[in-house]
Design a protein around this motif. Structure first.
Motif, PDB file in Angstrom:
ATOM      1  N   PRO A   1      45.787  52.280  45.574  1.00 25.89           N
ATOM      2  CA  PRO A   1      47.142  51.759  45.653  1.00 25.89           C
ATOM      3  C   PRO A   1      47.803  51.684  44.289  1.00 25.89           C
ATOM      4  O   PRO A   1      47.134  51.649  43.273  1.00 25.89           O
ATOM      5  CB  PRO A   1      46.945  50.356  46.231  1.00 25.89           C
ATOM      6  CG  PRO A   1      45.563  49.981  45.879  1.00 25.89           C
ATOM      7  CD  PRO A   1      44.769  51.242  45.841  1.00 25.89           C
ATOM      8  N   ALA A   2      49.127  51.596  44.312  1.00 19.38           N
ATOM      9  CA  ALA A   2      49.869  51.475  43.068  1.00 19.38           C
ATOM     10  C   ALA A   2      49.665  50.082  42.495  1.00 19.38           C
ATOM     11  O   ALA A   2      49.010  49.235  43.088  1.00 19.38           O
ATOM     12  CB  ALA A   2      51.350  51.708  43.347  1.00 19.38           C
ATOM     13  N   GLY A   3      50.244  49.860  41.335  1.00 24.09           N
ATOM     14  CA  GLY A   3      50.058  48.582  40.665  1.00 24.09           C
ATOM     15  C   GLY A   3      50.631  47.427  41.446  1.00 24.09           C
ATOM     16  O   GLY A   3      51.317  47.585  42.434  1.00 24.09           O
ATOM     17  N   ARG A   4      50.383  46.218  40.937  1.00 18.77           N
ATOM     18  CA  ARG A   4      50.746  45.011  41.673  1.00 18.77           C
ATOM     19  C   ARG A   4      52.234  44.960  42.015  1.00 18.77           C
ATOM     20  O   ARG A   4      52.614  44.667  43.132  1.00 18.77           O
ATOM     21  CB  ARG A   4      50.346  43.800  40.828  1.00 18.77           C
ATOM     22  CG  ARG A   4      50.625  42.507  41.525  1.00 18.77           C
ATOM     23  CD  ARG A   4      50.374  41.325  40.607  1.00 18.77           C
ATOM     24  NE  ARG A   4      50.947  40.131  41.209  1.00 18.77           N
ATOM     25  CZ  ARG A   4      50.272  39.270  41.957  1.00 18.77           C
ATOM     26  NH1 ARG A   4      49.008  39.460  42.175  1.00 18.77           N
ATOM     27  NH2 ARG A   4      50.861  38.233  42.491  1.00 18.77           N
TER      28      ARG A   4
ATOM     29  N   GLY B   1      53.220  47.166  44.947  1.00 17.45           N
ATOM     30  CA  GLY B   1      52.263  47.221  46.038  1.00 17.45           C
ATOM     31  C   GLY B   1      52.866  47.358  47.414  1.00 17.45           C
ATOM     32  O   GLY B   1      52.552  48.309  48.137  1.00 17.45           O
ATOM     33  N   LEU B   2      53.754  46.441  47.795  1.00 16.98           N
ATOM     34  CA  LEU B   2      54.302  46.462  49.157  1.00 16.98           C
ATOM     35  C   LEU B   2      55.268  47.617  49.349  1.00 16.98           C
ATOM     36  O   LEU B   2      55.296  48.241  50.400  1.00 16.98           O
ATOM     37  CB  LEU B   2      54.993  45.119  49.442  1.00 16.98           C
ATOM     38  CG  LEU B   2      54.020  43.947  49.514  1.00 16.98           C
ATOM     39  CD1 LEU B   2      54.751  42.627  49.426  1.00 16.98           C
ATOM     40  CD2 LEU B   2      53.199  44.001  50.795  1.00 16.98           C
TER      41      LEU B   2
ATOM     42  N   LEU C   1      53.266  50.576  49.743  1.00 16.04           N
ATOM     43  CA  LEU C   1      52.649  50.584  51.078  1.00 16.04           C
ATOM     44  C   LEU C   1      53.628  51.201  52.090  1.00 16.04           C
ATOM     45  O   LEU C   1      53.233  51.997  52.944  1.00 16.04           O
ATOM     46  CB  LEU C   1      52.302  49.144  51.478  1.00 16.04           C
ATOM     47  CG  LEU C   1      51.551  48.988  52.796  1.00 16.04           C
ATOM     48  CD1 LEU C   1      50.180  49.631  52.726  1.00 16.04           C
ATOM     49  CD2 LEU C   1      51.429  47.525  53.173  1.00 16.04           C
TER      50      LEU C   1
END
Lengths: 768, 222
Positions: free
Chosen positions: A402-405, A408-409, A412
C-alpha cells in the motif's frame, strides 16, 4: 425459455425498469444522432433528385433564345436543357415584409430545376401567379393564395412553394427567389441562364470544354456544376455531420460500457443463483441463452421506444436545419430504415453485454460459483509466496504494497477502481472519448467564431482593407500604428481545362506573405510573375502539384498560365484559391482595380488608423474571414456545438457515477467493513474519491490526447480536407475540460457516497 | 464496577406481514471491563443480531444500548461511527480482510480512518509483533492461513485500543489449533481490561468465557 425470462424480469421489477431506462436513454441519444446525421448526410442528393437539379448551370448575358439554344443543343453528352431569365436586386414585398434583393426568375418551358412542395407550379403562359422559394415563404409567413408584390410585375398570387438545392435558403442567402412564367413579360424575355442535364454527369468536363468553345464571344460566362453546388452547400453541414457521428459513436460506446458494467455487476449479484442452476445441471450455454433472451425482451421495447422518441425529438430541428440549407427531409419512410437498423444495433449490443459475463461466470465449476468471489481475473503467473524476495532493511518487497499513510484510503479507492482491469479500462475509455469530444466541441466552437470574425484564421495578416487611390499608399504608410500597406488584386476565374472548377486568383506585387501567409504544404513560395501557389483544395480538384501548369480563364479576359511553385493550406473559398504576382493578370485585365490592404502594428489602435485612412479619402471594406457571409449560421452552429458539449459532459457524469456505483456495489463488503471500523461519510467519500480519480484523471489526459492526436485532425480532414483547420484545443480549454472532469468526479463521489452511506452495514458485511 | 456494555429490553424484528419474525424480544446484556461473555444459541436465534446491535451496526426496534457510557440507541450515524472507531473492535467469522491489501495494511487501515487514535499505527505494528505476524505481515490475505487471517483481523480490531471487543463466531472458520490460538488472544484482550462478547455455537469456545449466555425465544438467559 421466454416464459422463464419474463418471469425473471418480473421478479426483479425495479432493476428491470432501471436497466430499461438506461437502454432507453442511450437509445434516445442514438435516435437523435441517427436522425440528424442521416437527414443531413443524404439531404443534398435527395433534394437534388426531387428537384431535378441540373448537372450544369450556365450564366451569361441575355441572349436570344434561338441563338443560345442553337449552341447549347449542339453540346455533346447533353440529355436535355431548359432556360431561365434571372433578374437580380428586384424589389419584392409581401405580408408586411420587403427586400430589395429579390431574384425574380422567369422560367421557360422544360424542366424547372426546383420542386414544388406546396401548391402548384406556374403554368407556361400563365400570368398573375408566382412560385415562392420555401425560405422566403417561411420567413415571411407566406402561403399558397397569398399576394406578393414583385417589381415590374405588380401584385401576383402565390400558386406554390418551391425548393431548389442550388443555394442555401433565404435569409441565409440574402436573395429572395421567386419564379414567374414568361407570360409575365408578354413572352418578350431573353434567357440569361441555361440549365443542362447530361447523359453522363461524370463527363461534365467534356461538355463544359465544348460549351466554352462554342459560346466564345458571349462574355461573362459562368458555369457551376452540381458537384460544385454540393461542395458549397455541404461545407458547413459536413462539420455538423462529422460531429454528430462522433457524438453518436461516443453515446454508443458509453451506453455499451455502462450496460456491460451493469450486466457484470448483475451477474455478480446473481452468482449464487447461477451456481444453483449449474448444480442442477444447466449448461453454461443454456444459462447464457436465458440471459440473452432476458436481455432481448428488455432491450427491444426500450431501444425501439428510445430511438423513436429521439427521432421525434429532433425531427423538427433537423427539418429546420435542412430548410436552412434548402434541402428536403427524408420523410417517415426514408428515415425508417436507418432507425430500424440502429434499433437492431442497440439490441445486439445490450444482448452481448448481458450475455458475455453470464457465459464467463457460468463456465466456471459450480462449486466455485457457489463459493462466490469476484469475477475479476486472478493474478497471472506463479502464485506469490511468502518470503519470495527481500527488499532493503530486510523487508519483503511486495508488488501490492500500500501507499504511505497519508494516501492510504485514497489509494485504497484507486485499487478498488482498478481491480477489475477490463472494466476500469472500459470506463476510462468511455470517459476519455467523452472528454475528447467535449474538448473538440470547445475547440470547434472557438474555431467557428474565429472563422466568422478573425481573418487570421485564413492566413490573412492584414487587418484593414480599403478602396484608396494607390498613389496615396505612401501617405497611408506614414499613419501611426501602420506596419505595412500594399495593393491586393482578387478575381474569380475558372480552370481552363476543367471549366466547372471555380478558382480565385489573389495577386500582390512582390512578396504576398507580408499580407497573406497560408502555410506551405509542398513546394516553395512564388518568386516570379509566371509562378503560382495554389490551395490544397484546388490542387486536389485539378490534380496539380509543384511543376504543373495552371491555366485560368479570366472573365472578360483571356487565358493566363502559371507554373505551380507550391501548394498551400488555404481555407478561403474552399481552398480553391491561388496566389500570384499581378503582372500577367493586369496584362489581360488592365481595368482591374486593387484593394489597398493595411497591416497594423500589434498594439496599434485600429479605430485611429481607420480614421486616418478615411481622412485620406479611403472607403473601408470588410476584411473577410473564411465564412463571413454565413456569420449568423456559424453563430448558431457554435451555440449548438457548445450545447452538444454540455450533453456529452452529462454523459461523462453518468459514466462516472455508473463506474463508481458498480465499484461501490462490488466492493460493498469492503465499504461495510470500513464503516464497521468507524469510517464516517468523509472517510468513505475519500475512498470513493480515490476510485473516481483513478478513472477521471487518466480519462481526462487520454481525452485531451485523443482530441489533439485523433479527433481534431480527423474532423479537420473530414470537414475541410483542403486546409489545416486549427482544431487543437487551447491551454484554457484543456484546463476547463480537466477541471470540469475533476468537478464531475467530485459530484459523482458525493452522489455515490450518499447512497452508500444509506445502505445498512450488515447487508454489506453479509455479501463480503 | 460499571458495565461497559449495557443493553436493556432490546427488540428486533425482521420481515413484514406474515413473514415478520421477532428475533430479539426484550433481550438484555450487561458486560463489565475485563469480562468475557459468550453467547450461545442455535442458528437463526439472533446471536449475531444482538452483537450487531451492541456494536451499532444495526438499530433496534426498541430498548436501550450504551457502550462505554455512550448511547448506541437514538444517536446519529456520525456519533455511531465515532463510537465504532474508538470504543468497539469487531472480529468476524470470515475475517473480512481486504484482499488487495497485505495483512499489515489491513491492520493499519483501521488506524487510517479519520478520527482514529493518534498512536494507532504504532499500536498496529506492536500488535503485529505481539501476535507473531511479523513474518507474514506483507503477505496478501489469500497467501495466509485461516488462523493467520483471523489473528490479523484481531489486530485490526485492537488497533484503536477499544474498551469493547465483539467477536462473531471467531473460530467458526478455523481448525482446532488455530481456533484455540484465537480464543487465547481474545482472553488476553479481556485481561488487558476489555469487555469481550463472543457469539459462538461451539462449546469449546465458551470454555474461555467468564459467563455463558444462551439466546432463546428472543431473550438472553444466564
Amino acid at each position: 425459455m421466454i416464459r422463464d425470462a419474463l418471469a425473471a424480469l418480473r421478479a426483479r421489477r425495479g432493476r428491470t425498469v432501471l436497466a430499461a431506462l438506461g437502454v432507453l436513454a442511450a437509445s434516445l441519444v442514438v435516435g437523435t444522432s441517427v436522425t440528424v446525421g442521416y437527414s443531413l448526410a443524404t439531404g443534398f442528393e435527395r433534394s437534388a433528385e426531387r428537384a431535378q437539379l441540373p448537372d450544369v448551370i450556365a450564366r451569361f448575358p441575355e441572349q436570344r433564345l434561338r441563338r443560345i439554344d442553337a449552341r447549347v443543343s449542339a453540346l455533346p453528352n447533353l440529355e436535355t436543357r431548359s432556360y431561365r431569365f434571372e433578374a437580380l436586386n428586384e424589389d419584392v414585398s409581401g405580408n408586411g415584409h420587403y427586400t430589395g434583393k429579390g431574384a425574380v426568375t422567369t422560367v421557360f418551358e422544360g424542366r424547372r430545376g426546383y420542386t414544388v412542395v406546396d401548391g402548384r407550379d406556374v403554368r407556361d403562359g400563365e400570368s398573375g401567379a408566382v412560385v415562392v422559394e420555401r425560405g422566403v415563404a417561411r420567413e415571411w409567413d407566406l402561403h399558397v393564395g397569398d399576394e406578393l408584390s414583385v417589381e415590374e410585375h405588380g401584385t401576383l398570387r402565390v400558386s406554390g412553394i418551391a425548393v431548389s438545392p442550388d443555394n442555401v435558403a433565404f435569409p441565409l442567402a440574402s436573395t429572395a427567389r421567386v419564379y414567374v412564367s414568361r407570360a409575365e413579360h408578354g413572352g418578350r424575355v431573353r434567357p440569361n441562364v441555361a440549365l443542362l442535364w447530361l447523359n453522363d454527369p461524370d463527363k461534365a468536363d467534356v461538355t463544359l470544354a465544348q460549351a466554352r468553345a462554342v459560346t466564345f464571344g458571349l462574355g461573362k460566362l459562368q458555369f457551376i456544376t452540381r458537384t460544385g453546388v454540393e461542395i458549397l452547400l455541404s461545407q458547413a453541414a459536413g462539420i455538423v455531420i462529422s460531429l454528430l457521428v462522433a457524438f453518436s459513436l461516443v453515446a454508443l460506446v458509453a451506453a455499451g460500457t455502462m450496460l456491460a458494467a451493469s450486466a457484470h455487476a448483475e451477474v455478480q449479484r446473481r452468482l449464487t443463483g447461477l451456481g444453483v442452476q449449474r448444480a442442477l445441471g444447466f449448461g453454461p450455454g443454456r444459462i447464457a441463452a436465458q440471459q440473452a433472451v432476458e436481455a432481448t425482451l428488455l432491450a427491444v421495447p426500450a431501444a425501439a421506444l428510445g430511438i423513436t422518441l429521439g427521432a421525434l425529438l429532433v425531427a423538427r430541428p433537423a427539418a429546420e436545419l435542412l430548410a436552412a440549407l434548402n434541402e428536403l427531409g427524408p420523410g417517415p419512410t426514408g428515415i425508417a430504415v436507418p432507425l430500424v437498423l440502429s434499433t437492431a444495433g442497440v439490441v445486439a449490443l445490450v444482448v452481448a453485454a448481458a450475455t458475455w459475463p453470464a457465459w464467463r461466470a457460468a463456465r466456471r465449476p459450480p462449486i466455485e460459483i457457489l463459493r462466490g468471489g469476484d469475477l475479476a481475473r486472478k493474478p497471472r503467473g506463479r502464485a506469490r509466496r511468502r518470503g519470495e524476495s527481500s527488499g532493503p532493511l530486510g523487508h519483503k518487497s511486495h508488488p501490492n504494497e500500500p501507499a504511505g499513510r497519508g494516501s492510504g484510503l485514497f489509494a485504497l479507492g484507486v485499487r478498488f477502481a482498478t481491480a477489475a482491469r477490463g472494466r476500469w479500462f472500459a470506463a476510462v475509455a468511455t470517459i476519455a472519448v467523452c472528454a475528447g469530444v467535449v474538448t473538440l466541441m470547445l475547440a470547434l466552437a472557438s474555431l467557428l467564431e474565429r472563422l466568422r470574425e478573425d481573418p487570421g484564421t485564413v492566413g490573412k495578416r492584414y487587418q484593414l482593407a480599403v478602396q484608396l487611390d494607390p498613389s496615396l499608399i505612401p501617405d497611408a504608410e506614414r499613419l501611426p500604428g501602420v506596419r505595412d500597406v500594399g495593393e491586393r488584386y482578387s478575381i474569380d476565374a475558372a480552370d481552363s481545362f476543367r471549366l466547372g472548377e471555380p478558382i480565385r486568383l489573389v495577386a500582390y506585387p512582390g512578396d504576398h506573405t507580408r499580407f497573406e501567409n497560408p502555410p506551405l504544404a509542398e513546394g516553395r513560395r512564388i518568386q516570379r510573375p509566371n509562378e503560382v501557389e495554389v490551395g490544397v483544395g484546388m490542387a486536389d480538384a485539378l490534380g496539380l502539384k509543384p511543376g504543373s501548369t495552371l491555366a485560368a480563364q479570366i472573365p472578360d479576359g483571356g487565358e493566363i498560365r502559371f507554373k505551380v511553385a507550391g501548394i498551400v493550406r488555404a481555407l478561403e473559398n474552399d481552398g480553391r484559391i491561388a496566389w500570384i504576382q499581378p503582372d500577367k493578370l493586369l496584362a489581360t485585365r488592365p481595368d482591374l482595380n486593387p484593394q489597398v490592404v493595411v497591416r497594423l502594428d500589434s498594439n496599434s489602435n485600429a479605430a485611429a488608423v481607420t480614421e486616418g485612412l478615411v481622412e485620406l479619402g479611403a472607403e473601408l471594406q470588410p476584411v473577410g474571414a473564411a465564412q463571413t457571409d454565413n456569420a449568423a449560421f456559424l453563430a448558431v452552429l457554435a451555440a449548438v456545438l457548445r450545447g452538444v458539449g454540455l450533453a456529452v459532459g452529462l454523459v461523462c457524469l453518468y459514466a462516472l457515477v455508473q463506474a463508481l456505483t458498480v465499484t461501490a456495489r462490488e466492493r460493498r463488503g469492503a465499504v461495510a467493513l470500513l464503516r464497521a471500523t468507524g469510517a464516517d461519510a468523509p472517510t468513505v467519500g475519500l475512498v470513493l474519491a480515490g476510485a473516481a480519480v483513478a478513472v477521471a484523471v487518466p480519462a481526462a489526459i487520454a481525452g485531451v490526447v485523443l482530441e489533439l492526436a485523433i479527433f481534431g485532425p480527423a474532423v479537420s480532414r473530414l470537414a475541410a480536407s483542403f486546409a489545416s483547420l486549427p482544431l487543437g484545443a487551447s491551454v484554457g480549454q484543456i484546463a476547463l475540460v480537466i477541471g470540469g472532469l475533476l468537478l464531475l468526479a467530485a459530484l459523482a463521489t458525493l452522489l455515490v457516497a450518499r447512497r452508500v452511506m444509506r445502505e445498512p452495514i450488515i447487508a454489506g458485511l453479509r455479501e463480503e | 464496577m460499571a458495565a461497559v456494555i449495557a443493553a436493556t429490553g432490546v427488540v428486533k424484528s425482521f420481515g413484514e406481514g406474515r413473514a415478520a419474525r421477532r428475533v430479539l424480544d426484550g433481550a438484555s446484556l450487561h458486560v463489565h471491563p475485563g469480562e468475557v461473555v459468550a453467547i450461545l444459541g442455535r442458528s437463526g436465534t439472533g446471536k449475531s443480531t444482538m452483537l450487531h446491535l451492541v456494536g451499532g451496526l444495526d438499530r433496534p426496534d426498541a430498548g436501550t444500548i450504551s457502550v462505554a457510557g455512550e448511547p448506541v440507541t437514538g444517536t446519529s450515524e456520525r456519533a455511531l461511527s465515532r463510537l465504532r472507531r474508538r470504543r468497539i473492535g469487531f472480529v468476524f467469522q470470515f475475517f473480512h480482510l481486504l484482499p488487495e491489501l497485505s495483512g499489515e495494511a489491513n491492520v493499519l487501515l483501521a488506524g487510517r480512518v479519520r478520527g482514529a487514535a493518534p498512536d494507532a499505527a504504532a499500536r498496529g505494528q506492536d500488535l503485529i509483533d505481539r501476535l507473531g505476524l511479523r513474518e507474514v505481515a506483507r503477505s496478501l490475505p489469500h497467501q495466509l492461513s485461516g488462523g493467520e487471517q483471523q489473528r490479523f483481523a484481531i489486530a485490526r480490531a485492537l488497533v484503536n485500543d477499544p474498551p469493547v471487543l465483539l467477536a462473531d463466531e471467531p473460530t467458526g472458520n478455523l481448525d482446532t489449533t488455530a481456533g484455540a490460538e484465537v480464543l487465547r488472544l481474545l482472553r488476553a484482550g479481556a485481561e488487558e481490561g476489555r469487555a469481550v462478547v463472543m457469539v459462538t455455537h461451539e462449546t469449546a469456545a465458551a470454555n474461555i468465557a467468564d459467563r455463558v449466555l444462551t439466546l432463546r425465544d428472543g431473550q438472553l438467559i444466564g
